[in-house]
Design an enzyme around this catalytic site. Structure first.
Site, mmCIF file in Angstrom:
data_model
loop_
_atom_site.group_PDB
_atom_site.id
_atom_site.type_symbol
_atom_site.label_atom_id
_atom_site.label_comp_id
_atom_site.label_asym_id
_atom_site.label_seq_id
_atom_site.Cartn_x
_atom_site.Cartn_y
_atom_site.Cartn_z
ATOM 1 N N GLU A 95 44.359 15.892 33.848
ATOM 2 C CA GLU A 95 43.916 14.555 34.271
ATOM 3 C C GLU A 95 42.820 14.039 33.349
ATOM 4 O O GLU A 95 41.788 14.690 33.141
ATOM 5 C CB GLU A 95 43.414 14.585 35.733
ATOM 6 C CG GLU A 95 42.941 13.203 36.175
ATOM 7 C CD GLU A 95 42.880 12.983 37.670
ATOM 8 O OE1 GLU A 95 43.228 13.900 38.438
ATOM 9 O OE2 GLU A 95 42.479 11.865 38.059
ATOM 10 N N ASP B 178 48.799 18.868 47.850
ATOM 11 C CA ASP B 178 47.444 19.156 47.376
ATOM 12 C C ASP B 178 46.651 19.954 48.396
ATOM 13 O O ASP B 178 46.720 19.676 49.603
ATOM 14 C CB ASP B 178 46.706 17.827 47.167
ATOM 15 C CG ASP B 178 46.322 17.596 45.724
ATOM 16 O OD1 ASP B 178 46.231 18.573 44.960
ATOM 17 O OD2 ASP B 178 46.118 16.429 45.367
ATOM 18 N N ASP C 95 45.932 14.352 47.205
ATOM 19 C CA ASP C 95 44.834 13.967 48.101
ATOM 20 C C ASP C 95 44.290 12.585 47.719
ATOM 21 O O ASP C 95 43.387 12.064 48.380
ATOM 22 C CB ASP C 95 43.739 15.040 48.162
ATOM 23 C CG ASP C 95 43.106 15.335 46.825
ATOM 24 O OD1 ASP C 95 43.546 14.758 45.811
ATOM 25 O OD2 ASP C 95 42.151 16.153 46.778
ATOM 26 N N SER C 96 44.891 11.969 46.679
ATOM 27 C CA SER C 96 44.641 10.544 46.403
ATOM 28 C C SER C 96 45.017 9.727 47.644
ATOM 29 O O SER C 96 44.619 8.563 47.778
ATOM 30 C CB SER C 96 45.452 10.081 45.188
ATOM 31 O OG SER C 96 46.806 10.496 45.306
HETATM 32 O O1 KIV Z 1 45.759 13.445 44.271
HETATM 33 C C1 KIV Z 1 46.477 13.078 43.340
HETATM 34 O O2 KIV Z 1 47.231 12.089 43.445
HETATM 35 C C2 KIV Z 1 46.413 13.810 42.089
HETATM 36 C C3 KIV Z 1 47.079 13.204 40.899
HETATM 37 C C4 KIV Z 1 46.244 12.118 40.390
HETATM 38 C C5 KIV Z 1 47.389 14.215 39.865
HETATM 39 O O3 KIV Z 1 45.805 14.826 42.028
#
Ligand code: KIV
Length: 268
Positions: A186, A87, A48-49
């Site tokens: 993280e 995610d 969700d980044s």
């Molecule tokens: O959303 C994401 O990219 C993540 C990673 C940073 C592990 O959760």
């Protein structure tokens, strides 16, 4: 990899047993997914980044199930061998377990992900257990939880005192017991990340958590040197694509303005 050459959750467990590192990156589109397959990456996380690096939000909070479904489908279309994990975005698994299961199921059935990731330790364990029982492989995520940013107010490193380390160890064990196939750590201080890694049978995948984790993950924009407003300390750029892209845009602009592009070789 199994006999078909595809990475599965069993591949990751085997890698841990054999002391081989697990290599993981995020992706949000078809083109990048194809390249990660070519490069032999083990696991692609449709994180969700996405909210920050693709959609231009300040944090991950505005990301919706529709966003995740849309981008997961694109990644899945470019994938043939990596394990694709999607995610579960903000609030998608907090309203009720029923809704959480339905959302996890949508990422798998409608978008084609092989597994889901959800943030949280002990408090998420009973839900993880239900998902695993329903046949949904779950990647846990502890330490810094970006979806807690409004509650926490800042992104801080975890595991810097004894109480925090004990809490992280309990979180990790609870997720393992619940059936998670691996857990993302993280921004956990390097030494406790190593302790957690040693104490688990399932693999740990670190981001900003030092070299002792079983695998590593980076947000692909950080690896490629494509930064927005934030450049995390733990992110190592392996390229400067921002510079390469700006040079390309500049070259195109100049040639169009000077009437040099398109040339005869680009014209019919
Ligand atoms: O959303 C994401 O990219 C993540 C990673 C940073 C592990 O959760």
């Amino acid at each position: 990899m199994n006999e078909t050459g595809k990475v599965t959750t069993a591949t990751l467990r085997k890698k841990k047993r054999e002391g081989k590192k697990i290599v993981t990156l995020t992706a949000y589109d078809y083109f990048t997914s194809r390249l990660l397959n070519q490069a032999g990456i083990d696991l692609i996380l449709v994180g969700d980044s996405l909210g920050m690096v693709v959609l231009g939000y300040e944090n991950t909070i505005p990301v919706t199930m529709d966003d995740m479904l849309h981008h997961t489908r694109a990644v899945v279309r470019g994938n043939s061998r990596c394990l694709v994990v999607a995610d579960l975005p903000f609030l998608s698994c907090h309203i009720s377990d029923e809704e959480a299961l339905r959302n996890a199921g949508r990422l798998i059935q409608e978008a084609g992900a092989h597994a889901v990731k959800l943030e949280g330790g002990r408090e998420a364990a009973s839900l993880v257990k239900k998902m695993v029982r329903a046949g949904v492989p779950v990647l846990g995520h502890i330490g810094l939880l970006p979806q807690d940013i409004l509650k926490e107010g800042a992104y801080l490193v975890r595991g810097k005192n004894e109480e925090s380390v004990i809490g992280l160890l309990e979180d990790a064990r609870a997720l393992e017991e619940a059936g998670a196939f691996a857990v993302v750590l993280e921004c956990v201080a390097a030494r406790p990340a190593g302790e957690i890694t040693k104490s688990l049978k399932i693999p740990t995948i670190g981001i900003g958590s030092g070299p002792l984790c079983d695998g590593q993950i980076l947000v692909i924009h950080d690896l490629l040197g494509l930064y927005g407003s934030v450049r995390p300390k733990f992110a190592k750029p392996y390229a400067d694509l921002q510079k390469v892209m700006l040079e390309a845009f500049d070259g195109y602009k100049r040639e169009v303005e000077e009437g040099k592009f398109p040339g005869p070789e680009h014209s019919f």
